[in-house]
Every structure is written in structure tokens, then in C-alpha cells.
Write a protein that holds these residues in place. Structure first.
Motif, PDB file in Angstrom:
ATOM      1  N   ILE A   1      -7.202  76.309  18.254  1.00 38.15           N
ATOM      2  CA  ILE A   1      -7.582  75.367  19.296  1.00 38.15           C
ATOM      3  C   ILE A   1      -8.375  76.102  20.361  1.00 38.15           C
ATOM      4  CG2 ILE A   1      -5.572  73.867  18.959  1.00 38.15           C
ATOM      5  CD1 ILE A   1      -4.363  75.162  21.481  1.00 38.15           C
ATOM      6  N   LYS A   2      -9.206  75.360  21.083  1.00 34.47           N
ATOM      7  CA  LYS A   2      -9.974  75.962  22.170  1.00 34.47           C
ATOM      8  C   LYS A   2      -9.093  76.104  23.403  1.00 34.47           C
ATOM      9  CE  LYS A   2     -14.663  74.537  20.915  1.00 34.47           C
ATOM     10  NZ  LYS A   2     -15.884  73.833  21.368  1.00 34.47           N
TER      11      LYS A   2
ATOM     12  N   ILE B   1     -12.037  80.520  24.502  1.00 34.63           N
ATOM     13  CA  ILE B   1     -11.697  81.278  23.308  1.00 34.63           C
ATOM     14  C   ILE B   1     -10.912  80.404  22.342  1.00 34.63           C
ATOM     15  CG2 ILE B   1     -11.657  83.477  24.556  1.00 34.63           C
ATOM     16  CD1 ILE B   1      -8.614  83.315  24.581  1.00 34.63           C
ATOM     17  N   CYS B   2     -10.706  80.925  21.146  1.00 38.29           N
ATOM     18  CA  CYS B   2      -9.912  80.208  20.141  1.00 38.29           C
ATOM     19  C   CYS B   2      -8.509  80.807  20.082  1.00 38.29           C
ATOM     20  CB  CYS B   2     -10.566  80.310  18.770  1.00 38.29           C
ATOM     21  SG  CYS B   2     -12.166  79.476  18.650  1.00 38.29           S
ATOM     22  N   ILE B   3      -7.519  79.935  20.041  1.00 33.40           N
ATOM     23  CA  ILE B   3      -6.126  80.371  19.935  1.00 33.40           C
ATOM     24  C   ILE B   3      -5.601  79.970  18.568  1.00 33.40           C
ATOM     25  CG2 ILE B   3      -3.812  80.224  20.892  1.00 33.40           C
ATOM     26  CD1 ILE B   3      -5.760  81.495  22.804  1.00 33.40           C
ATOM     27  N   PRO B   4      -5.192  80.942  17.740  1.00 33.34           N
ATOM     28  CA  PRO B   4      -4.646  80.594  16.421  1.00 33.34           C
ATOM     29  C   PRO B   4      -3.316  79.870  16.554  1.00 33.34           C
ATOM     30  CG  PRO B   4      -4.325  82.927  16.877  1.00 33.34           C
ATOM     31  CD  PRO B   4      -5.184  82.397  17.983  1.00 33.34           C
ATOM     32  N   GLN B   5      -3.135  78.844  15.752  1.00 33.99           N
ATOM     33  CA  GLN B   5      -1.907  78.058  15.780  1.00 33.99           C
ATOM     34  C   GLN B   5      -1.094  78.309  14.520  1.00 33.99           C
ATOM     35  OE1 GLN B   5      -1.208  75.418  18.590  1.00 33.99           O
ATOM     36  NE2 GLN B   5      -2.241  77.315  19.154  1.00 33.99           N
ATOM     37  N   GLN B   6       0.194  78.539  14.696  1.00 30.94           N
ATOM     38  CA  GLN B   6       1.068  78.799  13.569  1.00 30.94           C
ATOM     39  C   GLN B   6       1.639  77.488  13.042  1.00 30.94           C
ATOM     40  OE1 GLN B   6       3.978  81.621  14.883  1.00 30.94           O
ATOM     41  NE2 GLN B   6       2.455  83.134  15.491  1.00 30.94           N
ATOM     42  N   THR B   7       0.735  76.590  12.682  1.00 33.15           N
ATOM     43  CA  THR B   7       1.154  75.243  12.280  1.00 33.15           C
ATOM     44  C   THR B   7       2.008  75.254  11.022  1.00 33.15           C
ATOM     45  OG1 THR B   7      -0.965  75.030  11.120  1.00 33.15           O
ATOM     46  CG2 THR B   7      -0.831  74.148  13.345  1.00 33.15           C
TER      47      THR B   7
END
Length: 284
Positions: free
Chosen positions: A11-12, A53-59
Motif C-alpha cells: 500500500i502507499k 513509499i510502498c509498505i508491504p502487507q502481510q496479507t
């Protein structure tokens, strides 16, 4: 740095003043390295407030449905949520929320994580039903849905601010048609053909909610032709077709313009209208 496109599992996020990558990583339960991997052009020593920035999501690790939530509500964690705030929002004890989510660490909540919000134990008088407030519902919606008066709704939920309902709150609902006990006096406006709550609210510059509160003995279906009601103090002199009208013309209470701003009302008899309500002949 302005990251224009993020991956499907990212996500941004706009960096705030004074924020570090480490703090951001903690907020989203990830690592600095994972953030750097999601942002190839990001310099770990050179970034500024306002950078996107982009934040990785632990979906993949997030549960889609809490287990053991019988009778409760599945709630998806949003940014800024905490167990304390969620308990306040749903008007339940914090201990009950913790007990309903034994496998969740309240200090490491993830955006998008689903938890269980237990139902609030609501004890209502015999014959009353329990209603769980949905998002966006107001007391007007409930009055129309159950055809009860404002007074009846308020008296059954004295510990709730019914003018500021929150999603998930549970309310006691009186039997259909209940008007409750109200000490307001005689009303001062006679409804005519074509009058509705919406029409009156528009004509007098007030709201449907204010009219309902000014007439706590009445349910929404009581506002029909011939019904005598009170106009709230928030009402302003109306225009167009109206009910019984006091003195008009170039004499009496009118000014030099030959018009009048007295209320189109039937004079009160006996007990006067409740303080703050307009009676016949009163000016705004």
C-alpha cells in the motif's frame, strides 16, 4: 522520493514529519529491509516528510474470520485502532474484548486483521427488543424503522447519547407505536394537506430530527393532516402553503411592509408549549 506504483501486496504511505523507517516498520508490523525491498529507489539515509513509499502487507498471514466469535461481530482493524478504542466504540468492557481474542497480541495489531468483537450484554424491559446500530444509522432512522417516538427511544436508553449513535451499539427498542411519557404542552401548528416531516423541515429551516424531538409523544406516522404539533425553536418563519395562520395584512403584528412574521399556528390553549417552542403570535 515519490513511489507511483506499488505491488499487489503493498500500500502507499506518506512519510510523516520526524518518522523513521524503523518506526514505520513497527507500525505496520514489518521490517526495514522489507520496506527497502518494496522501494528499490529508496535511500535508507535520504528520505523526507511527504515522500510516498510502498509498505508491504502481510496479507497472507491475516485471518479472514476470527474463531470462536459466536454471537459477536467480525471487525477489521484500521490504521490507528487499538483494543481500548475498539472497546469504547462498541461500548463493551476492554476485558471482554481481550477474552474474545485470546490469540491476538493487542500490542501488535495489523491493518486488515480481523478480530472478534463480542456482543454487548443488553438487558431490556419485558416486551422490548434489542437493536444493534448499523453504520450511519441515526435516531431518526430507528424511529421510522420501529415507529416509536423520540421520547420512547430516549427513555429506554438513558445511558446512551441517541443523538450520536455509534456502529455496534445495542439499544432497547420499545414496542411498535410506543410514544413514551412526555410533559410537553399543547402543540401550536396544525398540519395541512401535503405536509410531511421533510416538507416542514425544509419550509421552516430546521431538521426532521429537531421536529421529532420537539414532539416526543409522536411517532413518525403520527405527522398527518389535522395533527397539531409543536415547531422547534430552531424553526424559522416559513413560506408557501401552511396550516392555521394568525393575523396577516397591513395591520396587527405586521410591519410597514404589509406582511407578518407571526407563526402559522393555532393558538395554544391550556398549558403553553414547552419552553423553546413557538406559540401563535410569537416572533422568531
Amino acid at each position: 522520493m515519490q513511489q507511483s506504483v506499488c505491488g499487489a501486496n503493498s500500500i502507499k504511505y506518506t512519510i510523516g514529519k520526524g518518522q523513521t523507517l524503523f518506526a514505520i516498520a513497527q507500525e505496520f508490523n514489518t521490517t526495514v529491509q522489507a520496506i527497502l525491498d518494496a522501494n528499490p529507489g529508496l535511500d535508507v539515509q535520504l528520505y523526507y516528510a511527504g515522500d510516498v513509499i510502498c509498505i508491504p502487507q502481510q496479507t497472507a498471514t491475516l485471518p479472514t474470520q476470527p474463531t470462536g466469535c459466536v454471537g459477536g461481530t467480525a471487525y477489521t482493524i484500521r490504521r490507528g485502532d487499538s483494543f481500548y478504542l475498539i472497546a469504547q466504540q462498541f461500548d463493551i468492557p476492554l476485558a471482554d474484548l481481550l477474552a474474545a481474542n485470546p490469540g491476538v497480541d493487542p500490542a501488535r495489531l495489523l491493518v486488515g486483521q480481523v478480530i472478534c468483537v463480542p456482543a454487548r450484554v443488553q438487558t431490556c424491559p419485558t416486551g422490548y427488543s434489542v437493536h444493534t446500530v448499523m453504520r450511519g444509522q441515526t435516531f431518526v432512522d430507528l424511529q421510522v424503522l420501529y415507529n416509536i417516538s423520540y421520547s420512547a427511544l430516549e427513555q429506554a436508553n438513558q445511558d446512551v447519547d441517541i443523538r450520536n449513535l455509534q456502529e455496534g451499539q445495542q439499544l432497547c427498542i420499545a414496542p411498535v407505536g410506543t410514544r413514551g411519557n412526555c410533559s410537553t404542552g399543547k402543540a401550536a401548528y396544525v398540519m395541512v394537506q401535503g405536509d410531511t416531516l421533510a416538507v416542514l423541515a425544509s419550509r421552516y429551516g430546521t431538521s426532521i430530527g429537531d421536529i421529532l424531538m420537539a414532539n416526543p409523544l409522536l411517532t413518525p406516522t403520527d405527522f398527518v393532516q389535522g395533527r397539531i404539533i409543536c415547531l422547534p425553536a430552531t424553526a424559522q418563519s416559513g413560506t408557501g402553503s401552511t396550516g392555521s395562520i394568525g393575523n396577516t395584512g397591513s395591520t396587527g403584528n405586521s410591519g410597514s411592509s404589509g406582511t407578518t412574521d407571526i407563526w402559522p399556528t393555532r393558538p395554544c390553549t391550556g398549558t403553553a408549549c414547552e419552553p423553546g417552542m413557538h406559540v401563535a403570535g410569537e416572533r422568531a
